[in-house]
Motif scaffolding. Structure first.
Motif, PDB file in Angstrom:
ATOM      1  N   THR A 127       0.857  -1.235   0.090  1.00  0.00           N
ATOM      2  CA  THR A 127      -0.049   0.063  -0.082  1.00  0.00           C
ATOM      3  C   THR A 127       0.727   1.073  -0.284  1.00  0.00           C
ATOM      4  O   THR A 127       0.814   1.953  -0.874  1.00  0.00           O
ATOM      5  CB  THR A 127      -0.937   0.001   1.195  1.00  0.00           C
ATOM      6  OG1 THR A 127      -1.738  -1.239   1.352  1.00  0.00           O
ATOM      7  CG2 THR A 127      -1.822   1.179   1.003  1.00  0.00           C
ATOM      8  N   GLY A 152       0.956   1.095  11.272  1.00  0.00           N
ATOM      9  CA  GLY A 152       1.471  -0.080  10.303  1.00  0.00           C
ATOM     10  C   GLY A 152       1.767   0.495   8.997  1.00  0.00           C
ATOM     11  O   GLY A 152       2.887   0.448   8.397  1.00  0.00           O
ATOM     12  N   VAL A 153       0.970   1.562   8.086  1.00  0.00           N
ATOM     13  CA  VAL A 153       1.242   1.592   6.777  1.00  0.00           C
ATOM     14  C   VAL A 153       2.018   3.010   6.932  1.00  0.00           C
ATOM     15  O   VAL A 153       3.097   3.298   6.093  1.00  0.00           O
ATOM     16  CB  VAL A 153       0.036   2.115   5.853  1.00  0.00           C
ATOM     17  CG1 VAL A 153      -0.699   0.931   5.587  1.00  0.00           C
ATOM     18  CG2 VAL A 153      -1.160   3.152   6.784  1.00  0.00           C
ATOM     19  N   ALA A 172       3.294  12.086  14.694  1.00  0.00           N
ATOM     20  CA  ALA A 172       2.842  10.911  15.463  1.00  0.00           C
ATOM     21  C   ALA A 172       2.298  11.673  16.845  1.00  0.00           C
ATOM     22  O   ALA A 172       2.722  12.772  17.126  1.00  0.00           O
ATOM     23  CB  ALA A 172       3.622   9.666  15.553  1.00  0.00           C
ATOM     24  N   SER A 173       1.562  10.663  17.773  1.00  0.00           N
ATOM     25  CA  SER A 173       1.298  11.098  19.027  1.00  0.00           C
ATOM     26  C   SER A 173       2.620  10.965  19.839  1.00  0.00           C
ATOM     27  O   SER A 173       3.728  10.374  19.331  1.00  0.00           O
ATOM     28  CB  SER A 173       0.616   9.936  19.748  1.00  0.00           C
ATOM     29  OG  SER A 173      -0.817   9.786  19.236  1.00  0.00           O
ATOM     30  N   LYS A 176       5.094   8.134  20.504  1.00  0.00           N
ATOM     31  CA  LYS A 176       5.536   7.182  19.442  1.00  0.00           C
ATOM     32  C   LYS A 176       6.528   7.902  18.668  1.00  0.00           C
ATOM     33  O   LYS A 176       7.211   7.195  17.438  1.00  0.00           O
ATOM     34  CB  LYS A 176       4.243   7.057  18.576  1.00  0.00           C
ATOM     35  CG  LYS A 176       3.223   6.232  19.316  1.00  0.00           C
ATOM     36  CD  LYS A 176       1.695   5.818  18.579  1.00  0.00           C
ATOM     37  CE  LYS A 176       0.788   5.427  19.394  1.00  0.00           C
ATOM     38  NZ  LYS A 176      -0.352   5.411  18.441  1.00  0.00           N
ATOM     39  N   TYR A 192       1.861  15.750  16.178  1.00  0.00           N
ATOM     40  CA  TYR A 192       0.676  16.425  15.334  1.00  0.00           C
ATOM     41  C   TYR A 192      -0.683  16.452  16.306  1.00  0.00           C
ATOM     42  O   TYR A 192      -1.629  16.768  15.879  1.00  0.00           O
ATOM     43  CB  TYR A 192       0.432  15.635  14.034  1.00  0.00           C
ATOM     44  CG  TYR A 192      -0.207  14.404  14.102  1.00  0.00           C
ATOM     45  CD1 TYR A 192      -0.053  13.550  15.187  1.00  0.00           C
ATOM     46  CD2 TYR A 192      -0.677  13.766  12.884  1.00  0.00           C
ATOM     47  CE1 TYR A 192      -0.443  12.367  15.146  1.00  0.00           C
ATOM     48  CE2 TYR A 192      -1.169  12.619  12.704  1.00  0.00           C
ATOM     49  CZ  TYR A 192      -1.175  11.658  13.851  1.00  0.00           C
ATOM     50  OH  TYR A 192      -1.570  10.383  13.848  1.00  0.00           O
ATOM     51  N   VAL A 236      -5.014   7.655   2.173  1.00  0.00           N
ATOM     52  CA  VAL A 236      -4.831   6.113   2.340  1.00  0.00           C
ATOM     53  C   VAL A 236      -5.684   5.379   3.273  1.00  0.00           C
ATOM     54  O   VAL A 236      -5.894   4.446   3.227  1.00  0.00           O
ATOM     55  CB  VAL A 236      -3.229   6.203   2.873  1.00  0.00           C
ATOM     56  CG1 VAL A 236      -2.786   4.416   2.981  1.00  0.00           C
ATOM     57  CG2 VAL A 236      -2.176   6.803   2.109  1.00  0.00           C
ATOM     58  N   PHE A 238      -8.533   6.330   7.110  1.00  0.00           N
ATOM     59  CA  PHE A 238      -9.488   7.112   7.873  1.00  0.00           C
ATOM     60  C   PHE A 238      -9.245   6.426   9.464  1.00  0.00           C
ATOM     61  O   PHE A 238     -10.340   6.272  10.165  1.00  0.00           O
ATOM     62  CB  PHE A 238     -10.742   7.203   7.360  1.00  0.00           C
ATOM     63  CG  PHE A 238     -10.940   7.866   6.156  1.00  0.00           C
ATOM     64  CD1 PHE A 238     -10.533   8.964   5.681  1.00  0.00           C
ATOM     65  CD2 PHE A 238     -11.301   6.774   4.984  1.00  0.00           C
ATOM     66  CE1 PHE A 238     -10.772   9.452   4.509  1.00  0.00           C
ATOM     67  CE2 PHE A 238     -11.198   7.204   3.512  1.00  0.00           C
ATOM     68  CZ  PHE A 238     -10.989   8.539   3.554  1.00  0.00           C
ATOM     69  N   ALA A 239      -8.223   6.321   9.992  1.00  0.00           N
ATOM     70  CA  ALA A 239      -7.886   5.891  11.204  1.00  0.00           C
ATOM     71  C   ALA A 239      -8.408   6.826  12.338  1.00  0.00           C
ATOM     72  O   ALA A 239      -8.713   6.405  13.413  1.00  0.00           O
ATOM     73  CB  ALA A 239      -6.323   5.453  11.462  1.00  0.00           C
ATOM     74  N   ILE A 261      -5.607   5.862  -2.928  1.00  0.00           N
ATOM     75  CA  ILE A 261      -4.856   4.610  -2.987  1.00  0.00           C
ATOM     76  C   ILE A 261      -5.802   3.381  -2.154  1.00  0.00           C
ATOM     77  O   ILE A 261      -6.050   3.557  -1.038  1.00  0.00           O
ATOM     78  CB  ILE A 261      -3.430   4.593  -2.451  1.00  0.00           C
ATOM     79  CG1 ILE A 261      -2.645   3.150  -2.232  1.00  0.00           C
ATOM     80  CG2 ILE A 261      -3.356   5.411  -1.179  1.00  0.00           C
ATOM     81  CD1 ILE A 261      -2.025   2.507  -3.903  1.00  0.00           C
ATOM     82  N   TRP A 263      -5.131  -0.297  -2.146  1.00  0.00           N
ATOM     83  CA  TRP A 263      -4.293  -1.485  -2.483  1.00  0.00           C
ATOM     84  C   TRP A 263      -5.119  -2.562  -2.923  1.00  0.00           C
ATOM     85  O   TRP A 263      -4.773  -3.712  -3.785  1.00  0.00           O
ATOM     86  CB  TRP A 263      -2.977  -1.920  -1.471  1.00  0.00           C
ATOM     87  CG  TRP A 263      -2.205  -2.814  -2.205  1.00  0.00           C
ATOM     88  CD1 TRP A 263      -2.290  -4.126  -1.403  1.00  0.00           C
ATOM     89  CD2 TRP A 263      -1.442  -2.910  -3.384  1.00  0.00           C
ATOM     90  NE1 TRP A 263      -1.305  -4.838  -2.212  1.00  0.00           N
ATOM     91  CE2 TRP A 263      -0.710  -4.303  -3.359  1.00  0.00           C
ATOM     92  CE3 TRP A 263      -1.075  -2.029  -4.406  1.00  0.00           C
ATOM     93  CZ2 TRP A 263      -0.149  -4.567  -4.474  1.00  0.00           C
ATOM     94  CZ3 TRP A 263      -0.147  -2.527  -5.285  1.00  0.00           C
ATOM     95  CH2 TRP A 263       0.150  -3.852  -5.306  1.00  0.00           C
ATOM     96  N   ARG A 314      -5.321   2.912  20.450  1.00  0.00           N
ATOM     97  CA  ARG A 314      -4.233   3.627  19.953  1.00  0.00           C
ATOM     98  C   ARG A 314      -2.887   3.545  21.013  1.00  0.00           C
ATOM     99  O   ARG A 314      -2.298   4.531  20.914  1.00  0.00           O
ATOM    100  CB  ARG A 314      -4.746   5.129  19.928  1.00  0.00           C
ATOM    101  CG  ARG A 314      -4.186   5.950  18.905  1.00  0.00           C
ATOM    102  CD  ARG A 314      -4.942   7.215  19.049  1.00  0.00           C
ATOM    103  NE  ARG A 314      -4.155   8.418  18.168  1.00  0.00           N
ATOM    104  CZ  ARG A 314      -4.523   9.671  18.150  1.00  0.00           C
ATOM    105  NH1 ARG A 314      -5.756   9.789  18.598  1.00  0.00           N
ATOM    106  NH2 ARG A 314      -3.808  10.539  17.432  1.00  0.00           N
TER     107      ARG A 314
END
Ligand code: NAP
Length: 333
Positions: A127, A152-153, A172-173, A176, A192, A236, A238-239, A261, A263, A314
Motif C-alpha cells: 500500500t 502500520g502503513v 505521530a502522538s 510514538k 501532530y 490512504v 481514515f484511522a 490509493i 491496494w 491507539r
C-alpha cells in the motif's frame, strides 16, 4: 485446532478462544494452499468484522484474522510451493492454527524476515510503496510528510520514503515519536496532536512546505497548511474514525493533487502491478533497506483480545502481531 471463532457478532473482548475448532480441509484445491499459521497480523477491520460492521462479512461461524505468516502444510500437485516452505499472505481465518489461502494471496517469506515480521507486511508495505511510487511519484530529494507515522502503513511509508531518497518528516502522538525516528528512520518528527504543528513542518522545510503528504488518518485539510504549491496529498485511510470531507477551494488555491490509493483493488484491476510491486519490495527487504517493525506486545491467541483492544485504543506502534502457535512449534523465528 485453536482458533478465534466468531459465532455471534460481538466486540472482540466478549469472545473466547475456541480450543476445538474444526480444521480446514486437508487437501487444498488447485489454486489453494493449506497453511500452518505461526504468526498473524492484527488489523483494525478485524474489530469491525467481529461485530458484523465490516464491508465484507463471511457467513458465521467464521475464524477472524486476515494476514498470516507460517509454513505450507499441503499444496496441490504442480504448485510452486511445497510442504514446509516459509510463506506469508492474506486469508480469512488467520487467527487459527491452520488456514486455507488462495495461491494468488501467498508469497515466499525471505530468510531475512521472521514469521512475526512476515505476518504484518502483506497489506502495509505494498500500500505504502504503490502510494508513494506509483501514485504520488515521489522523487529523490523531495519532502515527504507522513501522518500516523508510527502505525502500520505509516512506518512502512517512512522507510520507503527514506529508501527513495526523500527527506521524511514523521507525525505521530508524542509517545510514538522516538519509534518513528529510531525504527522508521524519519529525518524529523513532529507531534501532530499539538495545535499549530504545521508551523513546525514549515520551519523544518525552511518555510517551503512538503511536496507529498501520506495520510492514513483523515487529516489532509490540516496538512494542506504545510504543502507546497503544486504538491500531492495521498488519501490512504481514515484511522481517525471519520471519512474526511475536504473543502475543494484549498485544493484549487494551492494547485494540489489529491490522490487515492486502495491496494486491495489492485489484484482485480491492475494485476501486473501487484507482481511488479512485490518484486521491487522483496529486493528492498532482501537488501535490508526495509525492516518491518513489530510491536513488542507479545500477544498469543489466548491474549489476542487484549491486542485488538490495544490497537483500538491507539496504544500500539509498528505492526501488531499475535503468535498463533507455541514457540516450540514455530521453528525459526
Ligand atoms: N488504502 C489502502 O489500501 C489501505 C491499506 C492498509 C490500511 N489502510 C488504512 O490505513 C489506516 C491505518 O492503517 P494501519 O494499519 O497503519 O493502522 P494502525 O497500525 O492501527 O495505525 C493507525 C494509527 O493512526 C493513528 N490515529 C490517529 N487517530 C486515531 C484514532 N482516532 N484512533 C486510532 N488511531 C488513530 C494512530 O497513531 P498516533 O497515535 O501516532 O496518531 C495509530 O497508530 C486504516 O484506516 C486502514 O484501514 C488503507
Amino acid at each position: 485446532m485453536k482458533a478465534f471463532v466468531v459465532s455471534e457478532y460481538a466486540h472482540p473482548s466478549k469472545i473466547h478462544l475456541t480450543h476445538n475448532a474444526p480444521e480446514p480441509v486437508q487437501k487444498p484445491g488447485s489454486d489453494e494452499l493449506l497453511i500452518d499459521v505461526h504468526s498473524a497480523g492484527l488489523n483494525f477491520f478485524d474489530i469491525l468484522q467481529c461485530q458484523g460492521k465490516y464491508q465484507t462479512q463471511p457467513p458465521r461461524p467464521f475464524v477472524l484474522g486476515a494476514e498470516f505468516a507460517g509454513t505450507v502444510a499441503a499444496a496441490p500437485p504442480g504448485s510452486p510451493y511445497k510442504p514446509g516452505d516459509r510463506v506469508f499472505g492474506a486469508a480469512q481465518g488467520a487467527y487459527g492454527e491452520r488456514v486455507v489461502a488462495q495461491r494468488d494471496y501467498v508469497l515466499h517469506l525471505l530468510d531475512v524476515l521472521s514469521f512475526d515480521q512476515g505476518a504484518g507486511i502483506f497489506m502495509t508495505y505494498p500500500t505504502s510503496y504503490e502510494a508513494l511510487v506509483g501514485r504520488a511519484k515521489l522523487q529523490t530529494g523531495e519532502w515527504l510528510l507522513v501522518l500516523a507515522a508510527a502505525g502500520g502503513v505509516g512506518m512502512a511509508a517512512v522507510q520507503i520514503g527514506k529508501a527513495l531518497g526523500a527527506h521524511v518528516i514523521a507525525c505521530a502522538s508524542p509517545s510514538k515519536l522516538d519509534v518513528a525516528r529510531s525504527m522508521g528512520g524519519a529525518d524529523f518528527v513532529v507531534d501532530y496532536t499539538q495545535d499549530g504543528w504545521q508551523k513546525e513542518v514549515l520551519k523544518i522545510t525552511g518555510g517551503r512546505g512538503v511536496d507529498v503528504v501520506f495520510d492514513p488518518v483523515g487529516r489532509i485539510k490540516d496538512a494542506l497548511k504545510c504543502v507546497v504549491w503544486g504538491g500531492r496529498a495521498l488519501v490512504v485511510g481514515f484511522a481517525g474514525g471519520e471519512i474526511e470531507k475536504l473543502p475543494l477551494n484549498l485544493v484549487l488555491l494551492k494547485n494540489v493533487s489529491v490522490i487515492g490509493i486502495y491496494w486491495g483493488s489492485y489484484q482485480k484491476n491492475k494485476t501486473t502491478r501487484v507482481s511488479e510491486v512485490w518484486t521491487e519490495l522483496l529486493a528492498l527487504f532482501a537488501s535490508g533497506r526495509l525492516k518491518p517493525v513489530v510491536f513488542n506486545g507479545r500477544y498469543t491467541l489466548g491474549t489476542l483480545t487484549q491486542g485488538l483492544q490495544d490497537l483500538e485504543n491507539r496504544k500500539t506502534w509498528g505492526k501488531v502481531v499475535v503468535h498463533v502457535r507455541e514457540p516450540s512449534a514455530r521453528g525459526k523465528l
